[in-house]
Design a protein around this motif. Structure first.
Motif, PDB file in Angstrom:
ATOM      1  N   PRO A  81      -1.711   2.700  -5.018  1.00 18.17           N
ATOM      2  CA  PRO A  81      -1.706   4.091  -4.543  1.00 18.17           C
ATOM      3  C   PRO A  81      -2.964   4.532  -3.802  1.00 18.17           C
ATOM      4  O   PRO A  81      -2.935   5.536  -3.097  1.00 18.17           O
ATOM      5  CB  PRO A  81      -1.539   4.907  -5.831  1.00 18.17           C
ATOM      6  N   PHE A  82      -4.080   3.829  -3.988  1.00 12.90           N
ATOM      7  CA  PHE A  82      -5.341   4.197  -3.338  1.00 12.90           C
ATOM      8  C   PHE A  82      -5.701   5.663  -3.599  1.00 12.90           C
ATOM      9  O   PHE A  82      -6.053   6.397  -2.678  1.00 12.90           O
ATOM     10  CB  PHE A  82      -5.272   3.920  -1.840  1.00 12.90           C
TER      11      PHE A  82
ATOM     12  N   THR B 111       2.492   8.379  -4.053  1.00  8.77           N
ATOM     13  CA  THR B 111       3.169   7.083  -4.066  1.00  8.77           C
ATOM     14  C   THR B 111       4.426   7.128  -4.932  1.00  8.77           C
ATOM     15  O   THR B 111       5.479   6.614  -4.542  1.00  8.77           O
ATOM     16  CB  THR B 111       2.212   5.992  -4.580  1.00  8.77           C
ATOM     17  N   ALA B 112       4.324   7.741  -6.112  1.00  4.46           N
ATOM     18  CA  ALA B 112       5.486   7.850  -6.994  1.00  4.46           C
ATOM     19  C   ALA B 112       6.613   8.637  -6.318  1.00  4.46           C
ATOM     20  O   ALA B 112       7.797   8.294  -6.455  1.00  4.46           O
ATOM     21  CB  ALA B 112       5.090   8.503  -8.309  1.00  4.46           C
ATOM     22  N   GLN B 113       6.248   9.675  -5.581  1.00 10.17           N
ATOM     23  CA  GLN B 113       7.245  10.466  -4.857  1.00 10.17           C
ATOM     24  C   GLN B 113       7.917   9.616  -3.792  1.00 10.17           C
ATOM     25  O   GLN B 113       9.145   9.654  -3.624  1.00 10.17           O
ATOM     26  CB  GLN B 113       6.577  11.679  -4.206  1.00 10.17           C
ATOM     27  N   TRP B 114       7.119   8.846  -3.056  1.00  8.09           N
ATOM     28  CA  TRP B 114       7.679   7.984  -2.015  1.00  8.09           C
ATOM     29  C   TRP B 114       8.642   6.972  -2.623  1.00  8.09           C
ATOM     30  O   TRP B 114       9.750   6.774  -2.112  1.00  8.09           O
ATOM     31  CB  TRP B 114       6.557   7.257  -1.260  1.00  8.09           C
ATOM     32  N   VAL B 115       8.236   6.324  -3.717  1.00 15.87           N
ATOM     33  CA  VAL B 115       9.096   5.325  -4.358  1.00 15.87           C
ATOM     34  C   VAL B 115      10.395   5.964  -4.847  1.00 15.87           C
ATOM     35  O   VAL B 115      11.483   5.406  -4.666  1.00 15.87           O
ATOM     36  CB  VAL B 115       8.364   4.636  -5.529  1.00 15.87           C
ATOM     37  N   ALA B 116      10.304   7.138  -5.462  1.00 17.95           N
ATOM     38  CA  ALA B 116      11.502   7.813  -5.973  1.00 17.95           C
ATOM     39  C   ALA B 116      12.460   8.145  -4.847  1.00 17.95           C
ATOM     40  O   ALA B 116      13.685   7.928  -4.969  1.00 17.95           O
ATOM     41  CB  ALA B 116      11.098   9.082  -6.725  1.00 17.95           C
TER      42      ALA B 116
ATOM     43  N   PRO C 151       0.835  -1.202   0.000  1.00 15.45           N
ATOM     44  CA  PRO C 151       0.000   0.000   0.000  1.00 15.45           C
ATOM     45  C   PRO C 151       0.866   1.246   0.000  1.00 15.45           C
ATOM     46  O   PRO C 151       1.799   1.367   0.796  1.00 15.45           O
ATOM     47  CB  PRO C 151      -0.810  -0.130   1.299  1.00 15.45           C
ATOM     48  N   GLY C 152       0.588   2.164  -0.900  1.00 12.49           N
ATOM     49  CA  GLY C 152       1.321   3.416  -0.926  1.00 12.49           C
ATOM     50  C   GLY C 152       0.991   4.264   0.289  1.00 12.49           C
ATOM     51  O   GLY C 152       0.054   3.977   1.041  1.00 12.49           O
ATOM     52  N   PRO C 153       1.753   5.340   0.512  1.00 12.99           N
ATOM     53  CA  PRO C 153       1.486   6.206   1.662  1.00 12.99           C
ATOM     54  C   PRO C 153       0.116   6.858   1.546  1.00 12.99           C
ATOM     55  O   PRO C 153      -0.234   7.418   0.514  1.00 12.99           O
ATOM     56  CB  PRO C 153       2.608   7.254   1.584  1.00 12.99           C
ATOM     57  N   THR C 154      -0.661   6.738   2.590  1.00 13.82           N
ATOM     58  CA  THR C 154      -2.012   7.298   2.583  1.00 13.82           C
ATOM     59  C   THR C 154      -2.500   7.385   4.008  1.00 13.82           C
ATOM     60  O   THR C 154      -1.774   7.049   4.951  1.00 13.82           O
ATOM     61  CB  THR C 154      -2.948   6.414   1.732  1.00 13.82           C
TER      62      THR C 154
ATOM     63  N   LYS D  94      -6.925   5.529   7.945  1.00 15.95           N
ATOM     64  CA  LYS D  94      -8.327   5.143   7.756  1.00 15.95           C
ATOM     65  C   LYS D  94      -8.544   4.542   6.373  1.00 15.95           C
ATOM     66  O   LYS D  94      -9.286   3.575   6.209  1.00 15.95           O
ATOM     67  CB  LYS D  94      -9.241   6.355   7.962  1.00 15.95           C
ATOM     68  N   THR D  95      -7.876   5.114   5.368  1.00 12.85           N
ATOM     69  CA  THR D  95      -8.002   4.568   4.015  1.00 12.85           C
ATOM     70  C   THR D  95      -7.406   3.171   3.948  1.00 12.85           C
ATOM     71  O   THR D  95      -7.989   2.259   3.340  1.00 12.85           O
ATOM     72  CB  THR D  95      -7.301   5.490   2.999  1.00 12.85           C
ATOM     73  N   LEU D  96      -6.245   2.988   4.562  1.00 10.77           N
ATOM     74  CA  LEU D  96      -5.630   1.660   4.580  1.00 10.77           C
ATOM     75  C   LEU D  96      -6.566   0.629   5.201  1.00 10.77           C
ATOM     76  O   LEU D  96      -6.748  -0.466   4.675  1.00 10.77           O
ATOM     77  CB  LEU D  96      -4.316   1.692   5.375  1.00 10.77           C
TER      78      LEU D  96
END
Length: 296
Positions: free
Chosen positions: A273-274, A280-285, A208-211, A214-216
């Motif tokens: 990414p939800f 999410t792309a920023q976190w991965v980079a 799961p990407g950063p979010t 509650k969404t997770l």
């Protein structure tokens, strides 16, 4: 190199390997977000385009075409039970190939309890021979490290082995893409188990990407993923922080450090990414840059 340095480097290298291999997921509604996130995403990255109910096929085809134009590899989903006929599948494949040069797809059974057409599950789509006929050379299939809420372990195991055998018989490469989870231990156990069963394809572990937390939890409940307080703690989430946000740092690092190639095989990451594709792309980079910098 000191022993301490060597030990630290051995802990970092698996994380770097995972950081260099990843895929992302999007919906047909995420085209604007993908364009915004594109500069952060490595060229040639596989990007899955989901098959959501209520969407028109043209929207998914347009999304796949944008993925290709931006320099990435589109991997459209095919939901077997949502297909009304073989002709519908053929028309979908024709359009994907013509407009997005698609040669990879991800095939899943889909949610409807009763198929809308002739395809009971993903295996039925594969056995139809239509994917091979249209030049699809790589197929993604699903994996469930924590099990499936409606399908037993033995049935899941047989389905995976049957799909592998059928794809091999048709000379189609494949990879397994898993549901996301919070705890790396069930993933590592499941990886060792399927390798012992003779499953050889690459596994893309769902992350799961950063979010928001509650969404997770909402997605975890919907997908049947374990979300107990102890698992949340392993993921770095305090139950008292449920209004905050979380990233997958702990999960990815723990997974990387637990992987043993001889036991777990070829493993990569697949990010959900939800709705937060750019985040999410920023976190991965940033994660990939940190991992690479640590090994220099």
């Amino acid at each position: 190199m000191t022993t301490a340095t060597a030990t630290a480097l051995n802990a970092i290298l698996p994380t770097r390997r995972l950081a260099d291999q990843y895929s992302l997921e999007m919906t047909a509604k995420d085209t604007a977000s993908l364009a915004e996130a594109a500069p952060l995403i490595a060229p040639g990255t596989r990007i899955s385009v989901t098959f959501l109910p209520g969407e028109e096929p043209d929207a998914r085809i347009a999304a796949a075409a944008m993925v290709r134009r931006l320099g990435f590899v589109p991997v459209p989903h095919i939901s077997a039970r949502r297909l009304g006929s073989s002709a519908e599948l053929e028309a979908y494949l024709e359009a994907l190939i013509a407009q997005a040069q698609v040669n990879e797809v991800f095939v899943v059974a889909g949610d409807p309890p009763t198929p809308l057409g002739p395809f009971e599950d993903a295996l039925a789509v594969i056995r139809s021979g239509l994917l091979a006929r249209y030049g699809i050379g790589h197929v993604g299939i699903s994996g469930y490290p924590e099990g499936h809420p409606e399908i037993g372990h033995d049935k899941l195991r047989k389905a995976m082995l049957d799909k592998q055998a059928e794809l091999h018989a048709q000379s189609i490469d494949y990879a397994i893409m898993t549901q996301f989870g919070f705890d790396p231990q069930p993933v590592l156990h499941w990886l060792a188990q399927i390798r012992a069963d003779g499953v050889h394809g690459q596994v893309r572990v769902g992350v799961p990407g950063p979010t928001s937390i509650k969404t997770l939890l909402r997605f975890a409940t919907r997908c049947g993923v374990g979300a107990s307080a102890s698992v949340l703690k392993k993921y770095g989430i305090s139950v008292t922080r449920l209004l905050g946000t979380a990233g997958p740092d702990r999960f990815v690092n723990a997974l990387a450090n637990g992987l043993q190639p001889d036991l777990h095989g070829d493993v990569a990451l697949h990010f959900y990414p939800f709705g937060g594709l750019t985040r999410t792309a920023q976190w991965v980079a940033e994660f990939a840059q940190t991992a690479r910098g640590a090994t220099r």
